[in-house]
Design a protein around this motif. Structure first.
Motif, short mmCIF file in Angstrom:
data_model
loop_
_atom_site.label_atom_id
_atom_site.label_comp_id
_atom_site.label_asym_id
_atom_site.label_seq_id
_atom_site.Cartn_x
_atom_site.Cartn_y
_atom_site.Cartn_z
N SER A 1 -5.80 8.08 -2.83
CA SER A 1 -4.24 8.29 -2.40
C SER A 1 -4.03 9.79 -1.38
O SER A 1 -4.64 10.05 -1.78
CB SER A 1 -3.53 8.25 -3.48
OG SER A 1 -3.20 9.30 -4.12
N VAL B 1 -6.27 2.27 5.67
CA VAL B 1 -6.58 1.34 3.76
C VAL B 1 -7.45 0.80 4.10
O VAL B 1 -7.57 -0.44 4.52
CB VAL B 1 -5.34 0.87 2.88
CG1 VAL B 1 -5.29 0.48 2.01
CG2 VAL B 1 -4.21 1.69 3.27
N TYR C 1 0.94 -1.42 0.22
CA TYR C 1 -0.11 -0.40 -0.12
C TYR C 1 1.14 1.32 0.22
O TYR C 1 0.44 2.19 0.09
CB TYR C 1 -0.62 -0.04 1.31
CG TYR C 1 -2.36 -0.87 1.19
CD1 TYR C 1 -2.91 -1.21 0.03
CD2 TYR C 1 -2.09 -1.67 2.07
CE1 TYR C 1 -3.72 -2.36 -0.13
CE2 TYR C 1 -3.27 -2.65 2.31
CZ TYR C 1 -4.44 -3.76 1.10
OH TYR C 1 -4.65 -4.75 0.69
N SER D 1 -9.29 0.87 -0.53
CA SER D 1 -8.33 0.13 -1.19
C SER D 1 -9.07 0.08 -2.81
O SER D 1 -8.49 -0.29 -3.38
CB SER D 1 -8.07 -1.38 -0.76
OG SER D 1 -10.23 -1.74 -0.19
N LYS E 1 -0.03 4.05 -2.55
CA LYS E 1 -1.52 5.13 -2.03
C LYS E 1 -1.33 5.84 -1.52
O LYS E 1 -1.91 7.16 -0.95
CB LYS E 1 -2.30 4.44 -0.78
CG LYS E 1 -2.74 2.65 -1.44
CD LYS E 1 -4.52 2.44 -2.36
CE LYS E 1 -4.70 1.66 -2.93
NZ LYS E 1 -5.92 1.94 -3.50
#
Length: 160
Positions: free
Chosen positions: A156, A87, A40, A131, A43
């Motif tokens: 993001s 997330v 992640y 997500s 992100k």
């Protein structure tokens, strides 16, 4: 002898790392850069990666201590401020879960991580990163609850 400010932080001049290490429940979880976010990490977009102070997977570090709780995912330091990232799938039915995670985090910061709490950023401090797209119904009571709690799922997080 003059000391110049460096863009990178040594362990002693990294307030984020010091705060993590002074928090018993996560003191072994410090990672360089955004490594704690694993897959992640993409992100989160940082304006200047040299200002990243490190990261921690709060969820993984606290899972054994709070196995039944809805725990927040991550924290990272940027420019000596702490940013907290969750997330999670952005579905109407998941709003109450994420709000429980936020409540858990705020309580945990006050009672278990006061040094980290002191480093909270002024803006974008608690961020829900979706997500897989935002599927929360715009006119739903859940969406209104999110707005009341200052959360909006984003694709993001961009920190400058």
């Amino acid at each position: 002898m003059k000391h110049s400010k460096s863009k990178t932080h040594s362990a002693t001049s990294n307030p984020f790392k010091n705060a993590v290490e002074s928090t018993p429940e996560i003191n072994k979880g410090y990672q360089v850069g955004l490594k704690a976010l694993g897959n992640y990490s993409n992100k989160v977009q940082l304006g200047d990666t040299s200002k990243c102070n490190g990261s921690v997977d709060i969820d993984a570090c606290t899972q054994a201590i709070y196995p039944q709780d809805n725990r927040w995912d991550y924290v990272f330091g940027y420019n000596d401020k702490a940013y907290f990232v969750e997330v999670h799938g952005a579905y109407t039915g998941e709003v109450s879960v994420v709000l429980k995670k936020l409540e858990w985090l705020k309580d945990w910061l006050i009672h278990k991580a006061p040094e980290l709490n002191k480093l909270k950023a002024k803006e974008q401090v608690f961020v829900w990163v979706q997500s897989n797209g935002n599927h929360i119904l715009k006119n739903s009571p859940q969406n209104r609850r999110l707005a009341q709690n200052g959360l909006t799922p984003v694709a993001s997080l961009i920190v400058k």
